[in-house]
Design a protein around this motif. Structure first.
Motif, PDB file in Angstrom:
ATOM      1  N   GLU A   6       0.841  -1.208   0.000  1.00 25.96           N
ATOM      2  CA  GLU A   6       0.000   0.000   0.000  1.00 25.96           C
ATOM      3  C   GLU A   6       0.875   1.257   0.000  1.00 25.96           C
ATOM      4  O   GLU A   6       0.578   2.235  -0.680  1.00 25.96           O
ATOM      5  CB  GLU A   6      -0.919   0.008   1.220  1.00 25.96           C
ATOM      6  CG  GLU A   6      -1.805  -1.208   1.358  1.00 25.96           C
ATOM      7  CD  GLU A   6      -2.802  -1.324   0.227  1.00 25.96           C
ATOM      8  OE1 GLU A   6      -3.301  -0.292  -0.233  1.00 25.96           O
ATOM      9  OE2 GLU A   6      -3.065  -2.461  -0.202  1.00 25.96           O
ATOM     10  N   HIS A   7       1.929   1.231   0.802  1.00 21.28           N
ATOM     11  CA  HIS A   7       2.830   2.380   0.827  1.00 21.28           C
ATOM     12  C   HIS A   7       3.521   2.552  -0.521  1.00 21.28           C
ATOM     13  O   HIS A   7       3.662   3.670  -1.007  1.00 21.28           O
ATOM     14  CB  HIS A   7       3.881   2.214   1.916  1.00 21.28           C
ATOM     15  CG  HIS A   7       3.317   2.246   3.301  1.00 21.28           C
ATOM     16  ND1 HIS A   7       2.918   1.128   3.966  1.00 21.28           N
ATOM     17  CD2 HIS A   7       3.059   3.284   4.126  1.00 21.28           C
ATOM     18  CE1 HIS A   7       2.459   1.459   5.152  1.00 21.28           C
ATOM     19  NE2 HIS A   7       2.525   2.773   5.277  1.00 21.28           N
ATOM     20  N   TYR A   8       3.957   1.412  -1.083  1.00 17.29           N
ATOM     21  CA  TYR A   8       4.642   1.534  -2.373  1.00 17.29           C
ATOM     22  C   TYR A   8       3.688   2.009  -3.453  1.00 17.29           C
ATOM     23  O   TYR A   8       4.086   2.743  -4.352  1.00 17.29           O
ATOM     24  CB  TYR A   8       5.296   0.205  -2.754  1.00 17.29           C
ATOM     25  CG  TYR A   8       6.565   0.000  -1.975  1.00 17.29           C
ATOM     26  CD1 TYR A   8       7.679   0.778  -2.244  1.00 17.29           C
ATOM     27  CD2 TYR A   8       6.629  -0.900  -0.930  1.00 17.29           C
ATOM     28  CE1 TYR A   8       8.824   0.641  -1.506  1.00 17.29           C
ATOM     29  CE2 TYR A   8       7.776  -1.049  -0.189  1.00 17.29           C
ATOM     30  CZ  TYR A   8       8.873  -0.274  -0.478  1.00 17.29           C
ATOM     31  OH  TYR A   8      10.013  -0.390   0.254  1.00 17.29           O
ATOM     32  N   HIS A   9       2.440   1.594  -3.346  1.00 16.26           N
ATOM     33  CA  HIS A   9       1.456   2.083  -4.309  1.00 16.26           C
ATOM     34  C   HIS A   9       1.384   3.612  -4.257  1.00 16.26           C
ATOM     35  O   HIS A   9       1.448   4.297  -5.275  1.00 16.26           O
ATOM     36  CB  HIS A   9       0.092   1.459  -3.984  1.00 16.26           C
ATOM     37  CG  HIS A   9      -0.969   1.758  -5.001  1.00 16.26           C
ATOM     38  ND1 HIS A   9      -2.243   1.294  -4.894  1.00 16.26           N
ATOM     39  CD2 HIS A   9      -0.938   2.482  -6.137  1.00 16.26           C
ATOM     40  CE1 HIS A   9      -2.952   1.716  -5.926  1.00 16.26           C
ATOM     41  NE2 HIS A   9      -2.188   2.447  -6.687  1.00 16.26           N
ATOM     42  N   ASP A  10       1.314   4.136  -3.026  1.00 16.25           N
ATOM     43  CA  ASP A  10       1.218   5.597  -2.905  1.00 16.25           C
ATOM     44  C   ASP A  10       2.532   6.290  -3.229  1.00 16.25           C
ATOM     45  O   ASP A  10       2.538   7.387  -3.802  1.00 16.25           O
ATOM     46  CB  ASP A  10       0.737   5.966  -1.499  1.00 16.25           C
ATOM     47  CG  ASP A  10      -0.787   5.922  -1.412  1.00 16.25           C
ATOM     48  OD1 ASP A  10      -1.417   5.845  -2.474  1.00 16.25           O
ATOM     49  OD2 ASP A  10      -1.334   5.955  -0.300  1.00 16.25           O
ATOM     50  N   LEU A  11       3.638   5.649  -2.854  1.00 17.29           N
ATOM     51  CA  LEU A  11       4.928   6.238  -3.246  1.00 17.29           C
ATOM     52  C   LEU A  11       5.056   6.249  -4.763  1.00 17.29           C
ATOM     53  O   LEU A  11       5.597   7.195  -5.348  1.00 17.29           O
ATOM     54  CB  LEU A  11       6.073   5.453  -2.618  1.00 17.29           C
ATOM     55  CG  LEU A  11       6.360   5.778  -1.153  1.00 17.29           C
ATOM     56  CD1 LEU A  11       7.300   4.757  -0.551  1.00 17.29           C
ATOM     57  CD2 LEU A  11       6.973   7.168  -1.027  1.00 17.29           C
ATOM     58  N   GLY A  12       4.523   5.195  -5.394  1.00 13.68           N
ATOM     59  CA  GLY A  12       4.522   5.164  -6.852  1.00 13.68           C
ATOM     60  C   GLY A  12       3.699   6.303  -7.428  1.00 13.68           C
ATOM     61  O   GLY A  12       4.077   6.925  -8.418  1.00 13.68           O
ATOM     62  N   LYS A  13       2.585   6.605  -6.749  1.00 16.32           N
ATOM     63  CA  LYS A  13       1.763   7.740  -7.204  1.00 16.32           C
ATOM     64  C   LYS A  13       2.550   9.047  -7.061  1.00 16.32           C
ATOM     65  O   LYS A  13       2.494   9.915  -7.931  1.00 16.32           O
ATOM     66  CB  LYS A  13       0.483   7.836  -6.381  1.00 16.32           C
ATOM     67  CG  LYS A  13      -0.508   6.721  -6.632  1.00 16.32           C
ATOM     68  CD  LYS A  13      -1.692   6.890  -5.694  1.00 16.32           C
ATOM     69  CE  LYS A  13      -2.513   5.626  -5.579  1.00 16.32           C
ATOM     70  NZ  LYS A  13      -3.483   5.695  -4.482  1.00 16.32           N
ATOM     71  N   LEU A  14       3.261   9.167  -5.939  1.00 17.47           N
ATOM     72  CA  LEU A  14       4.074  10.377  -5.773  1.00 17.47           C
ATOM     73  C   LEU A  14       5.159  10.438  -6.838  1.00 17.47           C
ATOM     74  O   LEU A  14       5.467  11.506  -7.373  1.00 17.47           O
ATOM     75  CB  LEU A  14       4.720  10.416  -4.384  1.00 17.47           C
ATOM     76  CG  LEU A  14       3.827  10.775  -3.214  1.00 17.47           C
ATOM     77  CD1 LEU A  14       4.658  10.891  -1.950  1.00 17.47           C
ATOM     78  CD2 LEU A  14       3.107  12.088  -3.458  1.00 17.47           C
ATOM     79  N   LEU A  15       5.735   9.266  -7.155  1.00 16.61           N
ATOM     80  CA  LEU A  15       6.796   9.237  -8.161  1.00 16.61           C
ATOM     81  C   LEU A  15       6.260   9.711  -9.510  1.00 16.61           C
ATOM     82  O   LEU A  15       6.870  10.556 -10.167  1.00 16.61           O
ATOM     83  CB  LEU A  15       7.365   7.824  -8.269  1.00 16.61           C
ATOM     84  CG  LEU A  15       8.684   7.689  -9.041  1.00 16.61           C
ATOM     85  CD1 LEU A  15       9.798   8.419  -8.332  1.00 16.61           C
ATOM     86  CD2 LEU A  15       9.054   6.226  -9.230  1.00 16.61           C
ATOM     87  N   ILE A  16       5.103   9.207  -9.897  1.00 16.75           N
ATOM     88  CA  ILE A  16       4.564   9.638 -11.202  1.00 16.75           C
ATOM     89  C   ILE A  16       4.106  11.089 -11.094  1.00 16.75           C
ATOM     90  O   ILE A  16       4.291  11.882 -12.017  1.00 16.75           O
ATOM     91  CB  ILE A  16       3.426   8.713 -11.708  1.00 16.75           C
ATOM     92  CG1 ILE A  16       3.070   9.111 -13.145  1.00 16.75           C
ATOM     93  CG2 ILE A  16       2.207   8.739 -10.830  1.00 16.75           C
ATOM     94  CD1 ILE A  16       2.032   8.236 -13.792  1.00 16.75           C
ATOM     95  N   GLY A  17       3.556  11.472  -9.945  1.00 11.03           N
ATOM     96  CA  GLY A  17       3.103  12.847  -9.764  1.00 11.03           C
ATOM     97  C   GLY A  17       4.248  13.828  -9.931  1.00 11.03           C
ATOM     98  O   GLY A  17       4.146  14.808 -10.673  1.00 11.03           O
ATOM     99  N   PHE A  18       5.359  13.550  -9.262  1.00  6.29           N
ATOM    100  CA  PHE A  18       6.489  14.481  -9.360  1.00  6.29           C
ATOM    101  C   PHE A  18       7.206  14.358 -10.694  1.00  6.29           C
ATOM    102  O   PHE A  18       7.841  15.319 -11.136  1.00  6.29           O
ATOM    103  CB  PHE A  18       7.440  14.304  -8.185  1.00  6.29           C
ATOM    104  CG  PHE A  18       6.872  14.875  -6.909  1.00  6.29           C
ATOM    105  CD1 PHE A  18       6.509  16.205  -6.844  1.00  6.29           C
ATOM    106  CD2 PHE A  18       6.665  14.089  -5.799  1.00  6.29           C
ATOM    107  CE1 PHE A  18       5.956  16.731  -5.700  1.00  6.29           C
ATOM    108  CE2 PHE A  18       6.120  14.606  -4.637  1.00  6.29           C
ATOM    109  CZ  PHE A  18       5.762  15.938  -4.596  1.00  6.29           C
ATOM    110  N   THR A  19       7.097  13.182 -11.341  1.00 11.38           N
ATOM    111  CA  THR A  19       7.622  13.073 -12.702  1.00 11.38           C
ATOM    112  C   THR A  19       6.857  14.018 -13.619  1.00 11.38           C
ATOM    113  O   THR A  19       7.455  14.755 -14.410  1.00 11.38           O
ATOM    114  CB  THR A  19       7.464  11.622 -13.212  1.00 11.38           C
ATOM    115  OG1 THR A  19       8.210  10.765 -12.348  1.00 11.38           O
ATOM    116  CG2 THR A  19       7.960  11.470 -14.626  1.00 11.38           C
ATOM    117  N   ILE A  20       5.538  14.030 -13.471  1.00 13.79           N
ATOM    118  CA  ILE A  20       4.718  14.925 -14.291  1.00 13.79           C
ATOM    119  C   ILE A  20       5.029  16.374 -13.931  1.00 13.79           C
ATOM    120  O   ILE A  20       5.158  17.238 -14.801  1.00 13.79           O
ATOM    121  CB  ILE A  20       3.222  14.618 -14.096  1.00 13.79           C
ATOM    122  CG1 ILE A  20       2.903  13.203 -14.569  1.00 13.79           C
ATOM    123  CG2 ILE A  20       2.355  15.621 -14.853  1.00 13.79           C
ATOM    124  CD1 ILE A  20       1.519  12.724 -14.196  1.00 13.79           C
TER     125      ILE A  20
END
Lengths: 438, 554
Positions: A274-288
């Motif tokens: 679950e944490h990695y899922h959200d960290l992944g969202k942050l990763l794509i968010g900050f990539t964008i």
């Protein structure tokens, strides 16, 4: 409408449930075996990284020392500069991640926050890495050279671009970064011992001015350390661009560190899918976000087409540098963006870690593209004309790997010193119970 | 009346609420209504008053069925009259010509474009709250998202009017769209003004869909309640004068049409949640893109004060800043005037919004500082001159600091700085951001400040070109002013209509974040990890999507 067979619906929800709760079946293990590493953990890799770092730095220094001409020395210096900036942005990204999660009272980030705190607490390394600049500052900042002194634009900027003021500013930035990193780290560590809930509020209290000082310091840090290397050029966006790269690398780094700890058998059930899922969202968010900022800066300069602004971009999009730029566009944005869109990627740790490493690498390439062209730059009355060929040499690798390897050794050193999670944080239960619900 | 509550026991049963609940959160002078808790181990309750699900339905549907209060009629009357100014002024403009505005050869964008950017910026808070805060799982958004989304639509309506009427020949407005005509004259695709048309219309479409889709379950609730009353008492109930039609009949038909056959089935909810998430995902880049493209309108021009690379994120931050201020300006009076709303919009909600105002205000301040610094650092005399002698220098400092020159629009610049950068600073202090009058006052100042920001950017940069022969001052005419006042009236009228006829809150979402939605919760305590999390499975019920519990409503 024809009714779906009951089992179809059932299967669907079952697979959803399986995905969401798979990681939360066992009891939560907060024993030292799961939340600490022994004092001698990863001694070998740490010493190896330290040795590698020192070796690379030594090789870079040797290359600079024995260079036949000024270009050779500059090449070594700027490679090292790229490495130092890479390390700095990772530390700054971690610091801002900690301060943001404190400021917004985040609960879910509690279990991985410690690792970002560790990285940020390495901030004194920045002072150490910046010390050698005393010996080769004019190689980094062209405006310090005697031949630049008569430059019309430099005269207009001399109120800002002068040696004593720059030294004062750099000392100020380092002090600001170190102070707020130290505050966040010690308050969090204190809570490990006392468990005092008020420390959480205190950390939040310090995160607020921390973010304010951080925003201004990081922006001016990027102006001074990167933008003013070509003192004719300016962009109001540059500080934001620097910040976007920093926070992206901060997120990528925390994914990487926690994944290594999990691979070594720690943090089971504490940092979950679950944490990695959200960290992944942050990763794509900050990539964008990074792509948005990078695009806006490039686009406005391209569209307005004023020579004083386009010069910086032109030399970086000619003589092979455009290929580096393409690698950044495709590698730092398009590819990771398309891959990270999928939920299945964000919840699969291996791919996510791979992408985090990739983004860290691309972040270094981004800094390389900003800094290294200056090595072989030719100027016409102070305006950059051509950056020459990319001319990759072994010193590019040693210069970057040197600071990064020492930084990595420093991370291992920090990880061993404290529990892997803030064990008495009042919001720990929220993080342990973190779910995405979909 | 209990016969009108066939769903209550079902809801109670589904949520495991057969036991009487613990007492309501008491009023505490230190924590206000109980939501301003400062304990990190505790999360503030999002709905107060120890309500059950049914009372939420009663309250929210009550605003539609019984009206939001006696104040509504006079308020609507005034707002509608003010709104009437807008078409009046536009018709006057069209039949007379743009000469009725204060534009001149130098300043050909002034109040119209200022108003456009002002309104479009206000629209951003709605999408931010409904999309970005949704993706960030900020549960407190549920109390304000519907109102903010409605506000977005109305602000975009006001905004969209201005570019349409400022083109001079209004009958050529269709040229904004990429329609090829017989002379093969195509629109200029390399102009940001055209992208703006696409950006704003996309934004309006997606926001409208988002808003409407979110309301479908609530429409169905209103429909079912009306139908239920009709079924119980076909002859009774309120009837419209003259045509003598039952109001509930109209409600059942109109809300029935709008609810698109919603039946609260689990399958509907699953699709709804998926669609909601997707729309949130689509809307998020829109929050950034719309105002970025608005900023391109300026920043792509080679005009000192306009062309600067920080414009896109700076405009986005400013838009969210102004939008949140407007949400506060609307929600604070609503909260006072509508019965029961204080339980749904708590002090904590207001404090959170105050913090966002402070954050975005600092971002805007950061951008002002960067513009200034880079203008000075660049060594570009024109850039510095725009900032110092078009904007900054007040007349009383002209002799001492300005070498005898002063900025004619210094008052607009300093109004902007005071409103946008200085006043939000009170939110650093708990007493500031927790006091409702202070929040309202700051939101008011910020709204004024954000209008001035656009005025400063547009007019101060335009009114002096590179040659002194091209220097002209702009002053608004009465028509300029009344058109803007009329747009405020239009905005308020639409918002008042929304308050009266549409569900002001997403009932299902509010119910999902209530303490009662978590059958395992004891009061609002989050226990420490020692006695909690024996197993993870209870979380399945803890935050189950709002499906079954609310499905039986109405």
């Amino acid at each position: 409408m024809t009714a779906l067979p009951a089992d179809t619906i059932h299967d669907h929800s079952a697979s959803n449930l399986g995905r969401t709760f798979a990681s939360h079946t066992g009891p939560i293990d907060l024993s030292p075996a799961n939340t600490t590493v022994p004092k001698s953990w990863a001694n070998g890799p740490m010493l190896l990284l330290l040795a590698l770092g020192l070796l690379c730095l030594g090789a870079t220094a040797y290359a600079g020392w024995s260079a036949e001409d000024a270009k050779g020395l500059k090449h070594a210096v700027l490679s090292y500069h790229v490495g130092v900036m890479a390390v700095t942005t990772m530390m700054l990204g971690s610091l801002v991640l900690v301060m943001i999660s404190r400021a917004v009272q985040a609960g879910w980030s509690t279990t991985f926050r410690r690792q970002s705190e560790n990285v940020a607490a390495l901030m004194p390394l920045l002072a150490l890495f910046l010390l050698p600049y005393l010996f080769f500052a004019p190689k980094v900042w062209k405006w310090m050279l005697p031949e630049s002194k008569g430059d019309f634009l430099l005269l207009a900027k001399s109120w800002y671009l002068n040696e004593p003021f720059l030294a004062g500013r750099i000392i100020f930035y380092v002090l600001v970064f170190c102070f707020f990193a130290y505050k966040q780290f010690t308050l969090s560590r204190q809570q490990d011992i006392t468990g005092d809930k008020a420390l959480t509020n205190k950390a939040q209290f310090w995160a607020m001015p921390g973010l304010l000082f951080f925003a201004l310091s990081a922006a001016f840090f990027s102006f001074d350390l990167i933008m003013s290397m070509d003192f004719h050029w300016f962009s109001t966006m540059f500080g934001v661009y620097f910040f976007a790269g920093s926070i992206l690398s901060g997120v990528a780094l925390v994914i990487l560190i926690t994944a290594i700890l999990r691979a070594s058998g720690r943090l089971k059930g504490l940092i979950t899918r679950e944490h990695y899922h959200d960290l992944g969202k942050l990763l794509i968010g900050f990539t964008i976000f990074w792509a948005y900022i990078a695009f806006s800066q490039y686009f406005l300069i391209w569209y307005a087409n004023i020579p004083e602004e386009t010069a910086w971009m032109l030399v970086r999009t000619n003589n092979g540098w455009q290929n580096v730029g393409l690698v950044i566009i495709l590698g730092h944005f398009v590819l990771p963006f398309l891959i990270l869109l999928f939920r299945s990627v964000k919840t699969k740790m291996r791919i996510l870690v791979l992408l985090a490493c990739w983004q860290l690498l691309m972040h270094v390439v981004d800094l390389f593209w900003q800094i290294r062209p200056i090595t072989f730059m030719t100027y016409d009355s102070g305006n950059p004309v051509s950056a020459g060929k990319v001319g990759l040499a072994w010193v590019d690798f040693t210069g970057i790997i040197g600071p990064v390897a020492i930084f990595a050794a420093g991370i291992i050193f920090m990880v061993r010193r404290s529990p892997l999670i803030p064990i008495k944080d009042p919001r720990l239960s929220e993080a342990l119970n973190h779910k995405n619900y979909v | 009346m209990s016969v009108l509550r066939p769903d209550e026991s079902a809801a109670r049963e589904l949520a495991g609420l057969q036991q009487p609940l613990a007492s309501a959160v008491p009023w505490d002078p230190a924590t206000g209504d109980g939501t301003l808790v400062n304990d990190p181990a505790q999360r503030a309750p999002l709905v107060l008053g120890n309500r059950d699900f049914h009372s939420i339905t009663e309250t929210v549907c009550g605003y539609v069925e019984k009206g939001p209060g006696r104040w509504w009629n006079p308020a609507f009357l005034i707002a509608a009259h003010v709104a009437g100014l807008m078409p009046l002024m536009i018709i006057y403009l069209i039949i007379t010509g743009v000469g009725v505005w204060g534009l001149n050869n130098q300043v050909d964008w002034a109040w119209d474009i200022t108003n456009f950017v002002f309104w479009i910026g206000i629209g951003h808070a709605g999408t931010l709250i409904s999309a970005i805060l949704c993706l960030l799982k900020q549960k407190w958004r549920t109390s304000i998202n519907r109102a903010a989304e409605a506000m977005t639509i109305f602000a975009v309506i006001c905004a969209g009017t201005f570019p349409g009427i400022h083109i001079g020949r209004v009958w050529m407005a269709w040229m904004l769209a990429p329609v090829p005509n017989s002379n093969a004259i195509w629109s200029n695709f390399s102009s940001p003004l055209l992208w703006d048309v696409f950006a704003v219309s996309t934004y309006a479409t997606v926001s409208l869909l988002f808003w409407y889709m979110g309301m479908i379950p609530d429409f169905a609730t209103l429909r079912d309640r009306a139908a239920l009353r009709l079924g119980l008492n076909p002859a009774g109930g309120q009837r419209l004068p003259i045509i003598n039609v039952s109001v509930d009949m109209i409600r059942a038909r109109v809300y029935g049409f709008l609810s698109m056959g919603w039946r609260f089935s689990t399958r509907h909810w699953i699709n709804y949640e998926k669609a909601y998430l997707m729309l949130a995902g689509i809307s998020t880049p829109l929050v950034l893109s719309v105002h970025s493209i608005v900023s391109f309108d300026f920043a792509t021009s080679v005009i000192p004060g306009w062309h600067t690379t920080i414009f896109p994120p700076y405009f986005v931050a400013g838009a969210i800043f102004g939008g949140f201020a407007m949400v506060l300006l609307l929600i604070i009076p609503s909260r006072e005037l509508c019965p029961g709303m204080k339980d749904i919009v708590t002090r904590r909600h207001l404090e959170n919004m105050a913090k966002i105002i402070l954050l975005t205000g600092m971002m805007v301040g950061f951008a002002y500082a960067m513009e200034f610094f880079i203008a000075a650092y660049s060594g570009n005399k024109f850039e510095t001159d725009v900032f110092v002698y078009n904007r900054l220098m007040p007349p009383f400092l002209a002799d001492t600091l300005g070498g005898g020159r002063y900025a004619p629009y210094w008052w607009a610049y300093w109004a902007m700085i005071f409103c946008n950068v200085v006043t939000p600073q009170v939110f650093w202090f708990k007493r500031g951001r927790q006091s409702i009058p202070v929040i309202f006052a700051v939101a008011f100042f910020v709204t004024i400040g954000m209008w001035f920001e656009r005025f400063v950017i547009i007019v101060t940069s335009l009114h002096r070109a590179f040659l002194p022969g091209e220097w002209h001052m702009f002053f608004p005419t009465l028509v300029d002013i009344l058109t803007f006042v009329g747009s405020i009236g239009t905005f308020l009228t639409l918002y008042l209509l929304f308050m009266r006829f549409l569900p002001q809150f997403a009932m299902s979402e509010i119910k999902a974040v209530m303490p009662q939605a978590n059958p395992h919760a004891h009061g609002h305590d989050h226990h420490t990890h020692d006695d909690h999390h024996a197993g993870g499975t209870h979380a399945a019920t803890k935050h189950s999507p709002n499906t079954p519990t609310t499905g039986g409503e109405a």
